[in-house]
Write an enzyme that holds these catalytic residues in place. Structure first.
Site, PDB file in Angstrom:
ATOM      1  N   PHE A   1       0.826  -1.199   0.000  1.00  0.00           N
ATOM      2  CA  PHE A   1       0.000   0.000   0.000  1.00  0.00           C
ATOM      3  C   PHE A   1       0.865   1.255   0.000  1.00  0.00           C
ATOM      4  O   PHE A   1       1.734   1.434   0.858  1.00  0.00           O
ATOM      5  CB  PHE A   1      -0.896  -0.014   1.244  1.00  0.00           C
ATOM      6  CG  PHE A   1      -1.719   1.226   1.434  1.00  0.00           C
ATOM      7  CD1 PHE A   1      -2.653   1.599   0.497  1.00  0.00           C
ATOM      8  CD2 PHE A   1      -1.566   2.005   2.576  1.00  0.00           C
ATOM      9  CE1 PHE A   1      -3.429   2.732   0.681  1.00  0.00           C
ATOM     10  CE2 PHE A   1      -2.332   3.133   2.774  1.00  0.00           C
ATOM     11  CZ  PHE A   1      -3.263   3.501   1.827  1.00  0.00           C
TER      12      PHE A   1
ATOM     13  N   SER B   1       3.116  -7.033   2.194  1.00  0.00           N
ATOM     14  CA  SER B   1       2.301  -6.084   2.941  1.00  0.00           C
ATOM     15  C   SER B   1       0.852  -6.141   2.440  1.00  0.00           C
ATOM     16  O   SER B   1       0.279  -7.225   2.377  1.00  0.00           O
ATOM     17  CB  SER B   1       2.898  -4.676   2.835  1.00  0.00           C
ATOM     18  OG  SER B   1       2.323  -3.805   3.780  1.00  0.00           O
ATOM     19  N   MET B   2       0.243  -5.014   2.047  1.00  0.00           N
ATOM     20  CA  MET B   2      -1.119  -5.068   1.537  1.00  0.00           C
ATOM     21  C   MET B   2      -1.225  -5.975   0.328  1.00  0.00           C
ATOM     22  O   MET B   2      -2.287  -6.557   0.052  1.00  0.00           O
ATOM     23  CB  MET B   2      -1.616  -3.669   1.179  1.00  0.00           C
ATOM     24  CG  MET B   2      -3.071  -3.645   0.722  1.00  0.00           C
ATOM     25  SD  MET B   2      -3.596  -2.069   0.028  1.00  0.00           S
ATOM     26  CE  MET B   2      -2.818  -2.139  -1.610  1.00  0.00           C
TER      27      MET B   2
ATOM     28  N   ASP C   1       9.086  -5.666  12.529  1.00  0.00           N
ATOM     29  CA  ASP C   1       8.266  -4.872  11.609  1.00  0.00           C
ATOM     30  C   ASP C   1       7.517  -3.798  12.396  1.00  0.00           C
ATOM     31  O   ASP C   1       6.805  -4.102  13.359  1.00  0.00           O
ATOM     32  CB  ASP C   1       7.284  -5.798  10.899  1.00  0.00           C
ATOM     33  CG  ASP C   1       6.507  -5.122   9.787  1.00  0.00           C
ATOM     34  OD1 ASP C   1       6.474  -3.885   9.721  1.00  0.00           O
ATOM     35  OD2 ASP C   1       5.908  -5.858   8.975  1.00  0.00           O
TER      36      ASP C   1
ATOM     37  N   HIS D   1       9.916  -3.527   8.098  1.00  0.00           N
ATOM     38  CA  HIS D   1       8.767  -3.766   7.217  1.00  0.00           C
ATOM     39  C   HIS D   1       9.228  -4.082   5.798  1.00  0.00           C
ATOM     40  O   HIS D   1       8.718  -5.004   5.168  1.00  0.00           O
ATOM     41  CB  HIS D   1       7.834  -2.559   7.220  1.00  0.00           C
ATOM     42  CG  HIS D   1       6.569  -2.816   6.457  1.00  0.00           C
ATOM     43  ND1 HIS D   1       5.715  -3.859   6.765  1.00  0.00           N
ATOM     44  CD2 HIS D   1       6.023  -2.190   5.368  1.00  0.00           C
ATOM     45  CE1 HIS D   1       4.694  -3.864   5.908  1.00  0.00           C
ATOM     46  NE2 HIS D   1       4.858  -2.862   5.062  1.00  0.00           N
TER      47      HIS D   1
END
EC number: 3.1.1.23
Length: 232
Positions: A13, A81-82, A174, A204
């Site tokens: 994202f 991630s997203m 993260d 992250h």
């Protein structure tokens, strides 16, 4: 191996293909046909991200997946991630041979880790994390945050429908995604072949960290196990 194996890699994202390009290059060097779509609205301009919905993001990734399905014998999907939320949706909708999520959110914003990163950044005069937080606060519109939240709410209850082989990867340090997200995905997925892998360090942006090489090797090993089963 040729191009019998294809891999879709989906960025996160507000991010870009840059987040996942090391893994893309690694797999391409090993004979995989790789597609890394840029999710709609992710141009780096706040205005463009404000005008899209999570359906647009799903469609952006789906188009790449369909290309691979039409040209490869085996197709794997990786989401960072997203991108992991998107990958799970696609893995449920289509018959794929393996699914990998990397630092994918169920529970997000590790506030304790963010505070530690800011304090340590000032102490060590290393302002990379602080600049990243400021950039995110400036570049992410509220409308896009709403779409992200909507995608998460859509995805969470259907994780139980994942039937394909699954590898869940999470870095413990993260600051964006809490590590118990990985436990949630792993426990809820209803597949016989699933693995959960934690890494102590990597932050992250794991694929651009000291953990990147280990993560890439673990992904390739996971794919290799699936390929061996398919050939039996």
């Amino acid at each position: 191996m040729g191009k019998n194996n294809g891999c879709l890699i989906i960025h996160g994202f507000g991010g870009s293909v840059h987040e996942v390009s090391p893994l893309a290059a690694y797999l391409q060097e090993r004979g995989y046909q790789v597609i890394c779509p840029t999710l709609k609205g992710h141009t780096g301009r706040k205005k463009d991200l404000r005008e899209v919905t999570y359906d647009d993001w799903l469609t952006s990734a789906e188009e790449g997946l369909l290309q691979l399905i039409s040209s490869c014998d085996r197709v794997f999907v990786i989401g960072f991630s997203m991108g992991g939320l998107i990958a799970m949706n696609l893995g449920i909708k289509y018959k794929i041979h393996g699914l990998v999520t990397i630092n994918s959110p169920i529970y997000y914003w590790n506030l304790k880790r963010i505070c530690l990163n800011i304090i340590n950044g000032f102490k060590k005069r290393d302002y990379r994390n602080i600049r990243r937080y400021l950039k995110a606060s400036r570049n992410i519109p509220l409308a896009a945050l709403f779409q992200f939240k909507s995608l998460l709410l859509k995805t969470k209850p259907i994780i139980k429908n994942i039937k394909c082989p699954l590898l869940v990867i999470q870095t413990i340090d993260d600051d964006t995604v809490r590590s118990d997200s990985a436990n949630y995905i792993y426990k809820k997925a209803d597949t016989e072949k699933k693995k959960l892998k934690f890494y102590e360090q990597g932050g992250h942006l794991a694929l651009r960290s000291i953990a990147a090489q280990s993560i890439m090797e673990d992904v390739r090993t996971f794919f290799g196990e699936i390929e061996e089963i398919a050939q039996d």
